[in-house]
Design an enzyme around this catalytic site. Sequence first.
Site, PDB file in Angstrom:
ATOM      1  N   PRO A  99      26.178  -6.301 -26.428  1.00 49.23           N
ATOM      2  CA  PRO A  99      27.387  -6.824 -27.051  1.00 49.23           C
ATOM      3  C   PRO A  99      27.254  -8.258 -27.560  1.00 49.23           C
ATOM      4  CG  PRO A  99      27.616  -6.827 -24.671  1.00 49.23           C
ATOM      5  CD  PRO A  99      26.344  -6.074 -24.990  1.00 49.23           C
ATOM      6  N   ASN A 100      27.918  -8.486 -28.661  1.00 46.21           N
ATOM      7  CA  ASN A 100      28.050  -9.809 -29.305  1.00 46.21           C
ATOM      8  C   ASN A 100      26.792 -10.260 -30.035  1.00 46.21           C
ATOM      9  OD1 ASN A 100      30.745 -10.174 -28.263  1.00 46.21           O
ATOM     10  ND2 ASN A 100      29.802 -10.601 -26.276  1.00 46.21           N
ATOM     11  N   ARG A 105      27.014 -17.394 -33.756  1.00 49.03           N
ATOM     12  CA  ARG A 105      27.441 -17.471 -32.358  1.00 49.03           C
ATOM     13  C   ARG A 105      26.613 -18.522 -31.603  1.00 49.03           C
ATOM     14  NH1 ARG A 105      25.603 -13.274 -27.682  1.00 49.03           N
ATOM     15  NH2 ARG A 105      26.925 -14.101 -26.046  1.00 49.03           N
ATOM     16  N   TYR A 157      21.541 -19.872 -29.096  1.00 47.41           N
ATOM     17  CA  TYR A 157      20.879 -18.652 -29.572  1.00 47.41           C
ATOM     18  C   TYR A 157      20.116 -18.825 -30.882  1.00 47.41           C
ATOM     19  CZ  TYR A 157      23.725 -16.520 -25.939  1.00 47.41           C
ATOM     20  OH  TYR A 157      24.300 -16.199 -24.731  1.00 47.41           O
ATOM     21  N   ASN A 214      17.649  -6.071 -25.070  1.00 44.11           N
ATOM     22  CA  ASN A 214      18.423  -7.274 -24.753  1.00 44.11           C
ATOM     23  C   ASN A 214      19.826  -6.771 -24.402  1.00 44.11           C
ATOM     24  OD1 ASN A 214      19.910  -9.568 -24.537  1.00 44.11           O
ATOM     25  ND2 ASN A 214      19.092 -10.544 -26.384  1.00 44.11           N
ATOM     26  N   ALA A 268      25.415  -9.482 -22.275  1.00 47.80           N
ATOM     27  CA  ALA A 268      26.263  -9.683 -21.089  1.00 47.80           C
ATOM     28  C   ALA A 268      26.169  -8.525 -20.100  1.00 47.80           C
ATOM     29  CB  ALA A 268      27.706  -9.909 -21.521  1.00 47.80           C
ATOM     30  N   HIS A 273      24.184  -8.591 -16.712  1.00 51.22           N
ATOM     31  CA  HIS A 273      24.713  -9.161 -15.471  1.00 51.22           C
ATOM     32  C   HIS A 273      25.801  -8.300 -14.835  1.00 51.22           C
ATOM     33  CE1 HIS A 273      22.610 -12.419 -17.406  1.00 51.22           C
ATOM     34  NE2 HIS A 273      23.493 -12.465 -18.385  1.00 51.22           N
ATOM     35  N   ASP A 333      20.642   2.410 -14.391  1.00 50.83           N
ATOM     36  CA  ASP A 333      20.393   3.800 -14.002  1.00 50.83           C
ATOM     37  C   ASP A 333      19.899   4.627 -15.187  1.00 50.83           C
ATOM     38  OD1 ASP A 333      21.149   3.236 -11.409  1.00 50.83           O
ATOM     39  OD2 ASP A 333      23.098   4.248 -11.522  1.00 50.83           O
ATOM     40  N   GLU A 387      12.659  -6.224 -20.816  1.00 41.86           N
ATOM     41  CA  GLU A 387      13.954  -6.905 -20.963  1.00 41.86           C
ATOM     42  C   GLU A 387      13.721  -8.214 -21.729  1.00 41.86           C
ATOM     43  OE1 GLU A 387      15.635  -7.742 -17.125  1.00 41.86           O
ATOM     44  OE2 GLU A 387      17.229  -9.018 -17.948  1.00 41.86           O
ATOM     45  N   HIS A 423      15.642 -11.752 -23.435  1.00 41.29           N
ATOM     46  CA  HIS A 423      16.792 -12.632 -23.679  1.00 41.29           C
ATOM     47  C   HIS A 423      16.334 -13.760 -24.581  1.00 41.29           C
ATOM     48  CE1 HIS A 423      19.096 -10.562 -20.675  1.00 41.29           C
ATOM     49  NE2 HIS A 423      18.038 -10.622 -19.903  1.00 41.29           N
ATOM     50  N   LEU A 424      17.144 -14.077 -25.552  1.00 42.54           N
ATOM     51  CA  LEU A 424      16.811 -15.189 -26.456  1.00 42.54           C
ATOM     52  C   LEU A 424      16.771 -16.502 -25.685  1.00 42.54           C
ATOM     53  CD1 LEU A 424      19.258 -13.953 -29.172  1.00 42.54           C
ATOM     54  CD2 LEU A 424      16.795 -14.180 -29.537  1.00 42.54           C
ATOM     55  N   SER A 425      17.774 -16.709 -24.850  1.00 38.47           N
ATOM     56  CA  SER A 425      17.892 -17.964 -24.097  1.00 38.47           C
ATOM     57  C   SER A 425      17.217 -17.816 -22.734  1.00 38.47           C
ATOM     58  CB  SER A 425      19.372 -18.309 -23.904  1.00 38.47           C
ATOM     59  OG  SER A 425      20.018 -17.317 -23.121  1.00 38.47           O
ATOM     60  N   ARG A 457      20.800 -21.506 -17.253  1.00 37.42           N
ATOM     61  CA  ARG A 457      22.213 -21.488 -17.657  1.00 37.42           C
ATOM     62  C   ARG A 457      23.123 -21.260 -16.436  1.00 37.42           C
ATOM     63  NH1 ARG A 457      22.905 -17.712 -22.644  1.00 37.42           N
ATOM     64  NH2 ARG A 457      24.894 -18.840 -22.719  1.00 37.42           N
ATOM     65  N   ARG A 503      24.520 -15.895 -14.829  1.00 36.63           N
ATOM     66  CA  ARG A 503      23.495 -15.283 -15.694  1.00 36.63           C
ATOM     67  C   ARG A 503      22.153 -15.149 -14.981  1.00 36.63           C
ATOM     68  NH1 ARG A 503      25.994 -15.401 -20.813  1.00 36.63           N
ATOM     69  NH2 ARG A 503      27.425 -17.153 -20.950  1.00 36.63           N
TER      70      ARG A 503
HETATM   71  C1  DQA Z   1      21.507 -13.134 -23.727  1.00 36.98           C
HETATM   72  C2  DQA Z   1      21.897 -13.891 -22.452  1.00 36.98           C
HETATM   73  C3  DQA Z   1      23.139 -13.278 -21.811  1.00 36.98           C
HETATM   74  O1  DQA Z   1      23.480 -13.998 -20.629  1.00 36.98           O
HETATM   75  C4  DQA Z   1      24.309 -13.360 -22.772  1.00 36.98           C
HETATM   76  O2  DQA Z   1      25.445 -12.718 -22.223  1.00 36.98           O
HETATM   77  C5  DQA Z   1      23.995 -12.826 -24.130  1.00 36.98           C
HETATM   78  C6  DQA Z   1      22.676 -13.075 -24.704  1.00 36.98           C
HETATM   79  C7  DQA Z   1      20.329 -13.813 -24.464  1.00 36.98           C
HETATM   80  O3  DQA Z   1      19.753 -13.160 -25.325  1.00 36.98           O
HETATM   81  O4  DQA Z   1      19.995 -14.959 -24.186  1.00 36.98           O
HETATM   82  O5  DQA Z   1      24.860 -12.277 -24.796  1.00 36.98           O
HETATM   83  O6  DQA Z   1      21.113 -11.835 -23.376  1.00 36.98           O
END
Ligand code: DQA
Length: 149
Positions: free
Chosen positions: A11-12, A19, A24, A75, A78, A81, A88, A99, A101-103, A108, A112
């Site tokens: 999401p997002n 954003r 990011y 990725n 959210a 977490h 599953d 897995e 994550h950009l950040s 953080r 997270r």
């Molecule tokens: C994220 C890190 C997550 O904590 C966050 O909710 C995201 C992006 C990242 O790519 O850094 O939406 O997955």
Amino acid sequence: MRPIVLVLNGPNLNLLGTREPATYGHQTLADISALCGRTAEELNLGVEFRQTNHEGELLDWIHAARGRCAGIVINPAAWTHTSVAIRDALVASELPVIEVHLSNVHAREPFRHHSFVSGIALAVMCGFGSHGYRLALEHFSLRFKEQGA
Ligand code: DQA
């Protein structure tokens, strides 16, 4: 046949570029999709790149990957977490999972720092920005070659 890697985004992430660019970066999801496409061509992998804001849709995509794809780069954003269901489903897929994550989530907020996915993942990339996706595809390519796929 080229092994197919499914690249999933939660999401997002459709909002990337606008954003929280300090966290990011300025690249859009389309830029990252193009990066994955170019990388996959170089590595002779097939790639399917998707994003959704609907958890059930992500679960359906993971279920459908079983037996069809060779690996998953995810990725979960959210849902990393919060979602036992995604963990599953990934286990049920019986596919290797990386897995991304950009950040650097560990630098953080404390909420997270926990991931439901990391414990079942082959590897975790975080803090590399969009390079994390490229690194994940490179790792899959090396792994598939070692396995003679
Ligand atoms: C994220 C890190 C997550 O904590 C966050 O909710 C995201 C992006 C990242 O790519 O850094 O939406 O997955």
